[in-house]
Design a protein around this motif. Sequence first.
Motif, short mmCIF file in Angstrom:
data_model
loop_
_atom_site.label_atom_id
_atom_site.label_comp_id
_atom_site.label_asym_id
_atom_site.label_seq_id
_atom_site.Cartn_x
_atom_site.Cartn_y
_atom_site.Cartn_z
N ILE A 1 0.87 -1.17 0.00
CA ILE A 1 0.00 0.00 0.00
C ILE A 1 0.90 1.21 0.00
CG2 ILE A 1 -1.78 1.28 1.22
CD1 ILE A 1 -2.79 -1.32 2.34
N SER A 2 0.72 2.08 -1.00
CA SER A 2 1.62 3.21 -1.15
C SER A 2 1.23 4.37 -0.26
CB SER A 2 1.63 3.66 -2.61
OG SER A 2 0.34 4.06 -2.97
N ASN A 3 2.09 5.39 -0.26
CA ASN A 3 1.78 6.65 0.42
C ASN A 3 0.53 7.23 -0.21
OD1 ASN A 3 4.27 6.12 1.46
ND2 ASN A 3 5.16 8.09 0.97
N PHE A 4 -0.10 8.18 0.49
CA PHE A 4 -1.29 8.80 -0.08
C PHE A 4 -1.12 10.30 -0.16
CE2 PHE A 4 -2.07 8.77 4.50
CZ PHE A 4 -2.49 10.06 4.73
N VAL A 5 -1.97 10.89 -0.96
CA VAL A 5 -2.04 12.34 -1.10
C VAL A 5 -3.47 12.73 -0.82
CG1 VAL A 5 -1.84 14.25 -2.73
CG2 VAL A 5 -0.25 12.35 -2.87
N VAL A 6 -3.65 13.83 -0.09
CA VAL A 6 -4.99 14.36 0.09
C VAL A 6 -5.26 15.26 -1.11
CG1 VAL A 6 -6.50 15.77 1.53
CG2 VAL A 6 -4.82 14.25 2.60
N PHE A 7 -6.19 14.83 -1.96
CA PHE A 7 -6.45 15.57 -3.18
C PHE A 7 -7.31 16.78 -2.89
CE2 PHE A 7 -4.43 12.16 -4.96
CZ PHE A 7 -4.44 12.16 -6.36
N ASP A 8 -6.88 17.90 -3.46
CA ASP A 8 -7.65 19.13 -3.34
C ASP A 8 -8.77 19.11 -4.37
OD1 ASP A 8 -5.99 20.47 -1.44
OD2 ASP A 8 -4.51 20.73 -3.03
N LYS A 9 -9.74 19.98 -4.16
CA LYS A 9 -10.68 20.25 -5.24
C LYS A 9 -9.89 21.09 -6.24
CE LYS A 9 -14.62 18.49 -3.88
NZ LYS A 9 -14.11 17.14 -3.67
N ILE A 10 -9.75 20.55 -7.44
CA ILE A 10 -8.87 21.19 -8.40
C ILE A 10 -9.68 21.94 -9.44
CG2 ILE A 10 -7.19 20.71 -10.23
CD1 ILE A 10 -6.31 18.32 -8.39
N LYS A 11 -9.36 23.22 -9.56
CA LYS A 11 -10.01 23.98 -10.61
C LYS A 11 -9.09 23.97 -11.82
CE LYS A 11 -8.62 28.64 -9.03
NZ LYS A 11 -8.05 28.52 -7.69
N LYS A 12 -9.69 23.75 -12.97
CA LYS A 12 -8.91 23.66 -14.20
C LYS A 12 -8.53 25.06 -14.66
CE LYS A 12 -8.35 19.48 -15.45
NZ LYS A 12 -7.01 18.98 -15.42
N LEU A 13 -7.24 25.31 -14.72
CA LEU A 13 -6.75 26.58 -15.25
C LEU A 13 -6.02 26.31 -16.55
CD1 LEU A 13 -5.34 28.36 -12.06
CD2 LEU A 13 -7.50 28.76 -13.20
N GLU A 14 -5.86 27.35 -17.33
CA GLU A 14 -5.13 27.23 -18.59
C GLU A 14 -3.66 26.96 -18.27
OE1 GLU A 14 -5.15 26.83 -22.49
OE2 GLU A 14 -6.96 27.43 -21.39
N LYS A 15 -3.12 25.91 -18.86
CA LYS A 15 -1.71 25.59 -18.67
C LYS A 15 -0.86 26.57 -19.47
CE LYS A 15 -2.02 22.14 -15.88
NZ LYS A 15 -1.44 22.24 -14.55
N LYS A 16 0.29 26.92 -18.89
CA LYS A 16 1.21 27.84 -19.55
C LYS A 16 2.48 27.09 -19.93
CE LYS A 16 -0.61 31.77 -17.01
NZ LYS A 16 -0.39 32.69 -15.89
N ASN A 17 3.32 27.74 -20.70
CA ASN A 17 4.60 27.15 -21.11
C ASN A 17 5.59 27.27 -19.95
OD1 ASN A 17 3.56 26.59 -23.61
ND2 ASN A 17 4.50 28.34 -24.62
N GLU A 18 5.33 26.48 -18.92
CA GLU A 18 6.14 26.54 -17.70
C GLU A 18 6.62 25.15 -17.32
OE1 GLU A 18 3.49 30.14 -15.70
OE2 GLU A 18 3.42 28.14 -14.82
N ILE A 19 7.91 25.07 -17.04
CA ILE A 19 8.50 23.88 -16.45
C ILE A 19 8.71 24.23 -14.98
CG2 ILE A 19 10.51 22.35 -16.41
CD1 ILE A 19 10.90 23.17 -19.40
N LEU A 20 8.36 23.31 -14.11
CA LEU A 20 8.37 23.59 -12.68
C LEU A 20 9.29 22.63 -11.94
CD1 LEU A 20 6.96 25.11 -10.30
CD2 LEU A 20 5.19 23.33 -10.39
N TYR A 21 10.01 23.18 -10.99
CA TYR A 21 10.73 22.36 -10.01
C TYR A 21 10.20 22.76 -8.65
CZ TYR A 21 14.10 20.76 -6.64
OH TYR A 21 14.67 20.16 -5.54
N VAL A 22 9.83 21.79 -7.82
CA VAL A 22 9.39 22.07 -6.46
C VAL A 22 10.20 21.18 -5.52
CG1 VAL A 22 7.47 21.95 -4.81
CG2 VAL A 22 7.04 22.65 -7.17
N GLY A 23 10.85 21.79 -4.56
CA GLY A 23 11.59 20.99 -3.58
C GLY A 23 12.73 21.77 -2.96
N ARG A 24 13.48 21.06 -2.13
CA ARG A 24 14.65 21.67 -1.50
C ARG A 24 15.68 21.96 -2.59
NH1 ARG A 24 15.36 17.71 1.23
NH2 ARG A 24 17.47 17.05 0.73
N ILE A 25 16.39 23.05 -2.43
CA ILE A 25 17.42 23.41 -3.40
C ILE A 25 18.74 22.86 -2.89
CG2 ILE A 25 18.56 25.28 -4.67
CD1 ILE A 25 15.47 25.13 -5.11
N ASN A 26 19.17 21.76 -3.52
CA ASN A 26 20.48 21.23 -3.16
C ASN A 26 21.07 20.44 -4.31
OD1 ASN A 26 20.14 18.40 -2.94
ND2 ASN A 26 20.23 18.39 -0.73
#
Length: 192
Positions: free
Chosen positions: A4-29
């Motif tokens: 049984i894997s880890n879980f995520v609490v899913f938000d109510k997600i509103k659909k927004l227009e996607k942009k030409n963006e690459i994202l990094y999220v996390g500690r900077i190291n």
Amino acid sequence: SDLISNFVVFDKIKKLEKKNEILYVGRINTSQKRVDLLLKIWSLLYLKFPDWSLKIVGGGDELESIKSLSVKYKLDNIFFYGFQDAKPFYETASIISLTSAYEGFGITLIEAMQFGVVPIAFNSYLSVTDIINDKVNGCLIEPFNIQKYADALSELMTSSDKLKFYSLASEQYVKKFDLNYIGEHWLEIIKN
């Protein structure tokens, strides 16, 4: 026995227009997260894709040195946001990019995928294959091959059809990490 894997609490997600963006999220190291490699990858792409940006969300001891490295590489369209709530970034990003050498699980990938953000990561730790199904809902890259990583990103950035396909597949795939789904599995085990 089933895992049984880890879980995520899913938000109510509103659909927004996607942009030409690459994202990094996390500690900077540079030892575990290898954000230095992400900058090298971006250095191969930013001139070819002036309408795309790389957004780096997170902080840590090495934030300033990574910012300096981006200046040294003369990178454009790269933005550093420090520690922030990632949700607004997930809402608009098209791609989430991880360059980690290792992870326990990589929860930011799942968080992003529930917003339809397409994941790309090095196939450098076991659990990443539980999250990314290569060429189905994202891209897994041979560990630390910067050129192959840049090529895969380039392919995503030029193919809106592929991006849409992976995006929809990502949203569907990560539903298996929803707390309600995982909770049902736990209840079943407890009953038995």
